[in-house]
Every structure is written in C-alpha cells, then in structure tokens.
Design an enzyme around this catalytic site. Sequence first.
Site, PDB file in Angstrom:
ATOM      1  N   ASP A  54      73.732  30.098 -77.559  1.00 49.79           N
ATOM      2  CA  ASP A  54      74.760  31.104 -77.865  1.00 49.79           C
ATOM      3  C   ASP A  54      74.103  32.450 -78.178  1.00 49.79           C
ATOM      4  O   ASP A  54      74.798  33.446 -78.411  1.00 49.79           O
ATOM      5  CB  ASP A  54      75.721  30.636 -78.961  1.00 49.79           C
ATOM      6  CG  ASP A  54      75.028  30.336 -80.283  1.00 49.79           C
ATOM      7  OD1 ASP A  54      73.789  30.465 -80.373  1.00 49.79           O
ATOM      8  OD2 ASP A  54      75.746  29.971 -81.245  1.00 49.79           O
ATOM      9  N   ASP A  93      74.723  25.086 -76.384  1.00 52.02           N
ATOM     10  CA  ASP A  93      75.101  25.273 -77.786  1.00 52.02           C
ATOM     11  C   ASP A  93      76.598  25.073 -77.998  1.00 52.02           C
ATOM     12  O   ASP A  93      77.412  25.589 -77.220  1.00 52.02           O
ATOM     13  CB  ASP A  93      74.770  26.707 -78.227  1.00 52.02           C
ATOM     14  CG  ASP A  93      73.405  26.805 -78.889  1.00 52.02           C
ATOM     15  OD1 ASP A  93      72.900  25.785 -79.378  1.00 52.02           O
ATOM     16  OD2 ASP A  93      72.855  27.915 -78.895  1.00 52.02           O
ATOM     17  N   LYS A 122      73.857  21.197 -78.492  1.00 46.01           N
ATOM     18  CA  LYS A 122      73.119  21.532 -79.720  1.00 46.01           C
ATOM     19  C   LYS A 122      74.112  22.017 -80.775  1.00 46.01           C
ATOM     20  O   LYS A 122      75.032  22.777 -80.457  1.00 46.01           O
ATOM     21  CB  LYS A 122      72.051  22.602 -79.442  1.00 46.01           C
ATOM     22  CG  LYS A 122      71.253  23.004 -80.688  1.00 46.01           C
ATOM     23  CD  LYS A 122      69.970  23.737 -80.345  1.00 46.01           C
ATOM     24  CE  LYS A 122      70.137  25.168 -79.955  1.00 46.01           C
ATOM     25  NZ  LYS A 122      70.796  26.039 -80.972  1.00 46.01           N
ATOM     26  N   GLU A 124      74.376  23.491 -84.880  1.00 43.46           N
ATOM     27  CA  GLU A 124      73.626  24.080 -85.994  1.00 43.46           C
ATOM     28  C   GLU A 124      74.044  23.473 -87.327  1.00 43.46           C
ATOM     29  O   GLU A 124      75.242  23.396 -87.619  1.00 43.46           O
ATOM     30  CB  GLU A 124      73.870  25.597 -86.046  1.00 43.46           C
ATOM     31  CG  GLU A 124      73.251  26.332 -84.869  1.00 43.46           C
ATOM     32  CD  GLU A 124      73.338  27.852 -85.001  1.00 43.46           C
ATOM     33  OE1 GLU A 124      73.696  28.356 -86.093  1.00 43.46           O
ATOM     34  OE2 GLU A 124      73.041  28.533 -84.007  1.00 43.46           O
ATOM     35  N   GLU A 191      64.116  26.300 -86.492  1.00 44.85           N
ATOM     36  CA  GLU A 191      63.968  27.741 -86.298  1.00 44.85           C
ATOM     37  C   GLU A 191      63.490  28.405 -87.590  1.00 44.85           C
ATOM     38  O   GLU A 191      64.127  28.256 -88.653  1.00 44.85           O
ATOM     39  CB  GLU A 191      65.307  28.351 -85.846  1.00 44.85           C
ATOM     40  CG  GLU A 191      65.196  29.860 -85.617  1.00 44.85           C
ATOM     41  CD  GLU A 191      66.349  30.453 -84.812  1.00 44.85           C
ATOM     42  OE1 GLU A 191      67.219  29.691 -84.334  1.00 44.85           O
ATOM     43  OE2 GLU A 191      66.369  31.685 -84.664  1.00 44.85           O
TER      44      GLU A 191
HETATM   45  O1  KIV Z   1      70.952  30.363 -79.110  1.00 43.29           O
HETATM   46  C1  KIV Z   1      69.750  30.163 -78.894  1.00 43.29           C
HETATM   47  O2  KIV Z   1      69.148  30.701 -77.960  1.00 43.29           O
HETATM   48  C2  KIV Z   1      69.041  29.262 -79.780  1.00 43.29           C
HETATM   49  C3  KIV Z   1      67.546  29.302 -79.754  1.00 43.29           C
HETATM   50  C4  KIV Z   1      67.089  30.498 -80.508  1.00 43.29           C
HETATM   51  C5  KIV Z   1      66.943  28.058 -80.274  1.00 43.29           C
HETATM   52  O3  KIV Z   1      69.644  28.562 -80.540  1.00 43.29           O
END
Ligand code: KIV
Length: 273
Positions: A54, A93, A122, A124, A191
């Site tokens: 994202d 994401d 993914k 968070e 991160e």
């Molecule tokens: O959104 C993204 O590109 C990420 C990376 C920084 C791991 O989550």
Amino acid sequence: MYVDKPARVRAQVTAPGLRAMKARGERIVALTAYDYSFACLVEAAGVDFVLVGDSLGMVVQGRPTTLPVTVDDMVYHCAAVARGLQRALLVADLPFLSDVDAATAVRNGGRLLAEGGARMVKIEGAGHRLAAIEAMVGHGIPVCAHLGLTPQSVHALGGYRTQGRDEAAARAILEQAHAVERAGASALVLECVPDALAATISAELAIPTIGIGSGPGCDGQVLVSYDMLGITPGPRPSFSHDFLADGGSIAAAIKAYADAVRAGSFPPARDPA
Ligand code: KIV
C-alpha cells in the site's frame, strides 16, 4: 487431472515454500511492484516475493500516507502485477481499515486472491488482527504479518520511526512475533526495528522474517522499488540504497539487489542504535 509440469518450468514460490527456504538457509529476495511491466522485470531478475504494497498510495498516487489506499486500488494494481509473474510469490497488502474484524479481513483478503491474483496477503499489526490472521488462514488465505513500524498506524506512532528501541517495547514486539506465528502467519515483515531484535525474532521463529530497515539478521529483505531505483521524490530512507545509481539498467539494478540480498551483502550491518 493433475499432470507434471515440463522440467524447464521453475517451481512457483509458495507459502510453505518460504518456510522451506528459511530451513535451507536461502535468503528471500522481496521487492515491491505496482504494474505489469515492472512485474516482468522483477520476475526476470528472480525476485522471490513480489509485494504490491500500500506504499503505492505514497509513491504512485502521491499521497502523504498509505491511509487513503482502498481495496479497489489494491485489486487493480495486484491484477496488473499478477499478469507479469510466473514463479514469484505475489503478496498484496490489506489496506487501512480493510481488516477491522475477522470477517471483513476474510472478505477483503479473498478479493485480493480471487480478483487480484495474489497468493498471499499482508496485514499490519497484531492485537485484534490475530483473529483476522486465524480466520484468513482458516479460509485458505496465506498471510504475511507485519510488525515494528506499521505505516498504517503512523499517526498513533507519532511518525515513521524505529520501533522497539527500549527493552519493554522490544519484548512486546518479540511477543507479537510469536503470536502471529501461532495464529498461522507464513512470513513476517519486520520494518524498522533494531538489528539485534530482528535477529532474535528471526532465530526464534520457524517462519521467515523479511526485513526492511531492520538489519542483516532477517531471513529475507524487502525494499520499496521506487526507493531502490531513485524514483521516489525527496530523501530516500536511510536504510535503502539506490541500486540504479551504481550504473546500468533497471533490470541490472534489480539483479544487483537480488544478488546482494542472496550474498548477504545487503543490507550492511549497522552500529547498534
Ligand atoms: O507497503 C509497502 O510497500 C510495505 C513495505 C514497506 C514492506 O509494506
């Protein structure tokens, strides 16, 4: 009926395959992509894990944070990237508030797989997301967790800064890492956490860690492609490196990055903060 593929077709990277790579000591090369043509380049360079992050909200759409990115945005970019990949694992994401509860996360994660062609999503954070991870895994959606600096919480964190610097904060992140593994995550992005904490988490978990700004002790590395090609306007994050500035083409820069991650020369070790 299932038939064997011709021998020259390289096996796809899969969720269980990531764990096997860690067990074999093979470092995982990850990079973000947002469109078809770039996906073809990362595929050709042998990148293992292609993230439709994202971060596209900031580097593609020019927004100040990732918060305005929608599930529709993610599906659109993911489907474009999917058309350029064969072997690489496509990870997308779950954007801000697309995971407010487990059922919503399953619905949105399911869209990223069914409409976007992703093979992993993914998410968070931990906390209430643990139920979302368990529910998605239960519905056949492989999950990569993301801890440390979680950009969707930038306002709560007070900025884009290293997390887990003091002992209590480091312990909390270590506990969250074990919790996401127990919840069924197949991989974990770390991160901006101190190198020593990232190395401890990587040693304690069976699932691979993929670091960004977390030092060389992770099982793999990820960068925002626009940062490592010098496209992102303004200052680049200090942990990133402009591989295009070293000379050559975009294809050569991606290959140089992949080679450096596999050889363990990127990222370099840093002094403890
Ligand atoms: O959104 C993204 O590109 C990420 C990376 C920084 C791991 O989550």
